[in-house]
Write a protein that holds these residues in place. Structure first.
Motif, PDB file in Angstrom:
ATOM      1  N   LEU A 196       3.537 -16.354  21.277  1.00  0.00           N
ATOM      2  CA  LEU A 196       3.813 -15.673  20.014  1.00  0.00           C
ATOM      3  C   LEU A 196       2.853 -14.498  19.862  1.00  0.00           C
ATOM      4  CD1 LEU A 196       5.111 -15.520  17.174  1.00  0.00           C
ATOM      5  CD2 LEU A 196       3.335 -17.132  16.418  1.00  0.00           C
TER       6      LEU A 196
ATOM      7  N   ARG B 102      15.777 -11.269  30.666  1.00  0.00           N
ATOM      8  CA  ARG B 102      15.557 -11.979  29.401  1.00  0.00           C
ATOM      9  C   ARG B 102      16.897 -12.287  28.750  1.00  0.00           C
ATOM     10  NH1 ARG B 102      12.860  -7.030  25.820  1.00  0.00           N
ATOM     11  NH2 ARG B 102      14.796  -5.848  25.463  1.00  0.00           N
TER      12      ARG B 102
ATOM     13  N   ALA C  41      18.247 -13.522  24.851  1.00  0.00           N
ATOM     14  CA  ALA C  41      18.067 -13.913  23.463  1.00  0.00           C
ATOM     15  C   ALA C  41      19.244 -14.797  23.048  1.00  0.00           C
ATOM     16  CB  ALA C  41      17.991 -12.677  22.587  1.00  0.00           C
TER      17      ALA C  41
ATOM     18  N   PRO D 226      10.097  -6.962  17.549  1.00  0.00           N
ATOM     19  CA  PRO D 226      10.808  -8.231  17.312  1.00  0.00           C
ATOM     20  C   PRO D 226      12.037  -8.401  18.208  1.00  0.00           C
ATOM     21  CG  PRO D 226      10.134  -7.276  15.236  1.00  0.00           C
ATOM     22  CD  PRO D 226       9.799  -6.256  16.291  1.00  0.00           C
ATOM     23  N   GLU D 227      12.700  -7.316  18.527  1.00  0.00           N
ATOM     24  CA  GLU D 227      13.897  -7.404  19.376  1.00  0.00           C
ATOM     25  C   GLU D 227      13.570  -7.716  20.836  1.00  0.00           C
ATOM     26  OE1 GLU D 227      13.067  -4.901  17.298  1.00  0.00           O
ATOM     27  OE2 GLU D 227      13.626  -2.939  18.132  1.00  0.00           O
TER      28      GLU D 227
ATOM     29  N   SER E 295      11.975 -10.400  21.504  1.00  0.00           N
ATOM     30  CA  SER E 295      11.934 -11.858  21.501  1.00  0.00           C
ATOM     31  C   SER E 295      13.092 -12.420  22.318  1.00  0.00           C
ATOM     32  CB  SER E 295      12.012 -12.397  20.067  1.00  0.00           C
ATOM     33  OG  SER E 295      10.901 -11.963  19.306  1.00  0.00           O
TER      34      SER E 295
ATOM     35  N   GLN F 250       9.150 -18.535  26.888  1.00  0.00           N
ATOM     36  CA  GLN F 250       9.544 -17.965  25.595  1.00  0.00           C
ATOM     37  C   GLN F 250       8.562 -16.892  25.154  1.00  0.00           C
ATOM     38  OE1 GLN F 250      12.306 -18.808  23.459  1.00  0.00           O
ATOM     39  NE2 GLN F 250      11.604 -16.965  22.403  1.00  0.00           N
TER      40      GLN F 250
ATOM     41  N   THR G 145       7.993 -14.624  21.725  1.00  0.00           N
ATOM     42  CA  THR G 145       8.388 -14.433  20.328  1.00  0.00           C
ATOM     43  C   THR G 145       7.508 -13.358  19.715  1.00  0.00           C
ATOM     44  OG1 THR G 145       9.069 -16.741  20.138  1.00  0.00           O
ATOM     45  CG2 THR G 145       8.724 -15.522  18.088  1.00  0.00           C
TER      46      THR G 145
ATOM     47  N   SER H 261       6.746 -11.672  16.271  1.00  0.00           N
ATOM     48  CA  SER H 261       6.970 -11.885  14.848  1.00  0.00           C
ATOM     49  C   SER H 261       5.650 -11.787  14.098  1.00  0.00           C
ATOM     50  CB  SER H 261       7.603 -13.251  14.616  1.00  0.00           C
ATOM     51  OG  SER H 261       7.725 -13.521  13.228  1.00  0.00           O
TER      52      SER H 261
END
Length: 114
Positions: free
Chosen positions: A11, A38, A40, A87-88, A90, A109, A111, A113
């Motif tokens: 994160l 990647r 999403a 954020p995009e 992620s 993962q 993330t 944010s």
């Protein structure tokens, strides 16, 4: 059997950085190309960046100028330095190693944010 293992996800806040690593082991053949993809939720898997053993590099349009791929041929290791994260960005990031076949890791993962 070729094993591909990714690490380094997590994160991070928008504008931050992360570095992903991927190691491919067990191949009897030279690994010609290694790359990061990647996916999403609800989206198709897309190319992030790839690099050949001769260091020919391709980037997805959305990451050009922000992400850098590099490779240690001797260790069959590829890195993805991700800066100015949005954020995009992620998604689950997958590593692929290409010999006469393609081998994928389980994914890590990422993330982005606040």
């Amino acid at each position: 059997q070729v094993q591909v293992v990714e690490s380094g996800g997590g994160l991070v806040q928008p504008g931050g950085s992360l570095r992903l690593s991927c190691v491919a082991s067990g191949s009897m053949f030279s690994i010609y190309e290694m790359g990061w993809y990647r996916q999403a939720p609800g989206e198709q898997r897309e190319l992030v960046a790839s690099i050949t053993s001769s260091r020919k590099i391709n980037y997805g349009d959305s990451v050009k100028g922000r992400f850098t791929i590099s490779r240690d041929n001797g260790q069959n290791t590829v890195y993805l330095q991700m800066n100015s994260l949005k954020p995009e960005d992620s998604a689950v990031y997958y590593c692929k190693a290409g010999t006469v076949n393609e081998y994928w890791g389980q994914g890590t993962q990422v993330t982005v944010s606040s």
